[in-house]
Scaffold this motif. Sequence first.
Motif, PDB file in Angstrom:
ATOM      1  N   VAL B  60     -22.290  93.603 -10.023  1.00  0.00           N
ATOM      2  CA  VAL B  60     -21.980  95.079  -9.899  1.00  0.00           C
ATOM      3  C   VAL B  60     -21.683  95.972  -8.889  1.00  0.00           C
ATOM      4  O   VAL B  60     -21.381  97.016  -8.910  1.00  0.00           O
ATOM      5  CB  VAL B  60     -24.079  95.626  -9.856  1.00  0.00           C
ATOM      6  CG1 VAL B  60     -24.848  96.034 -10.649  1.00  0.00           C
ATOM      7  CG2 VAL B  60     -24.420  94.934  -8.155  1.00  0.00           C
ATOM      8  N   SER B 103     -21.657 108.455  -7.409  1.00  0.00           N
ATOM      9  CA  SER B 103     -23.046 107.594  -7.554  1.00  0.00           C
ATOM     10  C   SER B 103     -22.356 106.360  -7.896  1.00  0.00           C
ATOM     11  O   SER B 103     -23.139 105.576  -6.982  1.00  0.00           O
ATOM     12  CB  SER B 103     -23.474 108.715  -9.110  1.00  0.00           C
ATOM     13  OG  SER B 103     -22.720 107.698 -10.166  1.00  0.00           O
ATOM     14  N   PHE B 104     -21.185 106.356  -8.064  1.00  0.00           N
ATOM     15  CA  PHE B 104     -20.882 105.054  -7.602  1.00  0.00           C
ATOM     16  C   PHE B 104     -19.997 104.588  -6.456  1.00  0.00           C
ATOM     17  O   PHE B 104     -20.163 103.235  -6.324  1.00  0.00           O
ATOM     18  CB  PHE B 104     -19.230 104.547  -9.203  1.00  0.00           C
ATOM     19  CG  PHE B 104     -19.620 104.649  -9.978  1.00  0.00           C
ATOM     20  CD1 PHE B 104     -20.421 103.013 -10.792  1.00  0.00           C
ATOM     21  CD2 PHE B 104     -20.089 105.235 -11.351  1.00  0.00           C
ATOM     22  CE1 PHE B 104     -21.405 103.236 -11.897  1.00  0.00           C
ATOM     23  CE2 PHE B 104     -20.367 105.474 -12.608  1.00  0.00           C
ATOM     24  CZ  PHE B 104     -21.037 104.569 -13.363  1.00  0.00           C
ATOM     25  N   VAL B 106     -21.623 105.293  -3.869  1.00  0.00           N
ATOM     26  CA  VAL B 106     -23.000 104.322  -3.470  1.00  0.00           C
ATOM     27  C   VAL B 106     -23.566 102.988  -3.957  1.00  0.00           C
ATOM     28  O   VAL B 106     -24.130 102.528  -2.532  1.00  0.00           O
ATOM     29  CB  VAL B 106     -24.263 106.019  -4.014  1.00  0.00           C
ATOM     30  CG1 VAL B 106     -25.545 105.451  -3.370  1.00  0.00           C
ATOM     31  CG2 VAL B 106     -23.626 107.445  -2.636  1.00  0.00           C
ATOM     32  N   LEU B 107     -23.780 102.937  -5.109  1.00  0.00           N
ATOM     33  CA  LEU B 107     -23.522 102.288  -5.272  1.00  0.00           C
ATOM     34  C   LEU B 107     -22.497 100.832  -4.548  1.00  0.00           C
ATOM     35  O   LEU B 107     -23.216  99.748  -4.076  1.00  0.00           O
ATOM     36  CB  LEU B 107     -23.085 101.488  -7.268  1.00  0.00           C
ATOM     37  CG  LEU B 107     -23.702 100.542  -7.878  1.00  0.00           C
ATOM     38  CD1 LEU B 107     -25.344  99.997  -7.765  1.00  0.00           C
ATOM     39  CD2 LEU B 107     -22.516 100.193  -9.141  1.00  0.00           C
ATOM     40  N   ALA B 110     -23.773 100.462  -1.311  1.00  0.00           N
ATOM     41  CA  ALA B 110     -24.914 100.282  -0.940  1.00  0.00           C
ATOM     42  C   ALA B 110     -25.417  98.233  -1.582  1.00  0.00           C
ATOM     43  O   ALA B 110     -26.165  97.275  -0.490  1.00  0.00           O
ATOM     44  CB  ALA B 110     -25.998 100.694  -1.415  1.00  0.00           C
ATOM     45  N   THR B 111     -24.649  98.382  -2.424  1.00  0.00           N
ATOM     46  CA  THR B 111     -24.698  96.184  -3.129  1.00  0.00           C
ATOM     47  C   THR B 111     -23.810  95.610  -1.723  1.00  0.00           C
ATOM     48  O   THR B 111     -23.998  94.638  -1.804  1.00  0.00           O
ATOM     49  CB  THR B 111     -24.353  96.541  -4.650  1.00  0.00           C
ATOM     50  OG1 THR B 111     -23.074  97.507  -4.310  1.00  0.00           O
ATOM     51  CG2 THR B 111     -25.228  96.944  -5.301  1.00  0.00           C
TER      52      THR B 111
END
Lengths: 53, 245
Positions: B60, B103-104, B106-107, B110-111
């Motif tokens: 992800v 949004s991606f 942030v992903l 965060a990941t």
Amino acid sequence: MNDILDMGRYGAFVWPCFALAAVVLVWNIVAARRLHTAARQQALRRVAAKAAA
Amino acid sequence: MNWTWFHKLASPPHAYRIAAQLLPWFAWPAGALIVAGLYGGLVLAPADYQQGDAFRIVYVHAPGAWLSMLVYATMAVAAAVGLIWRIKLAHAVAAASAPVGASFTVLALATGAIWGKPMWGTWWVWDARLTSELILLFLYAGVMALRASIDDRDRADRAAAVLAIVGVVNLPIIHYSVYWWNTLHQPATLTKIGKPSMAGDMLWPLLLMLLGFTLFYGAILLIRLRAEILKRERDATWLTTELAR
């Protein structure tokens, strides 16, 4: 099943990442659809108002 | 060269209709590829010999990071097309892309932080790759805030386009940061596609996820683009007939 959840003792790190990915994907779908529905309804109202005028 | 197709594509009524027709061709394959990639990455791929199962976060993290840059590049190209050729639809593409890209980003951030804790022993370091990716998030936020802060749509489009184009300089910095500086973040796994530094069992689910996420962006862009066209063309006569269908 427990092995999958445990992820070799990294479950507490792996699953939140996949959960966050799910949240981001779902948010994108919901936000985009809401935006389109709202824009369409607003456009329909304008068309109806124009027709009534 | 015949540019009729380009001008036709740039026409809002045509784009509005074609976006609806294209949507299932992006959405369903995206869903299928992501489900297959998840199954391959979470169930079929073996654990890494060094990172154990924590490496699965890459399924992800990497698609998120890939989209963060791809969406920005798309937004900047659309912004440039809008500025140079004054194509309003291009500005609509740029406006529709920004929240998706943010949004991606942030992903990816965060990941990456969650993966960093067990692997590096820290959530965050001011490493060149991480910092430049964080700057990318600020650029997305800046483009969206600038657009929202100007009432006049044409001026908002132009201002946001200039910022988006200036911010493109950050993309090669993100990509090459791992080579230009001595970073904690590892070098790219997939750019050397002829010789990827990943075993085949681990690689194919990642490729499915990358393709699935890319098609997902395509699907979301089409929905958001339709909404942008409706907002921008609200006084157009074609809209009355279109909505009556």
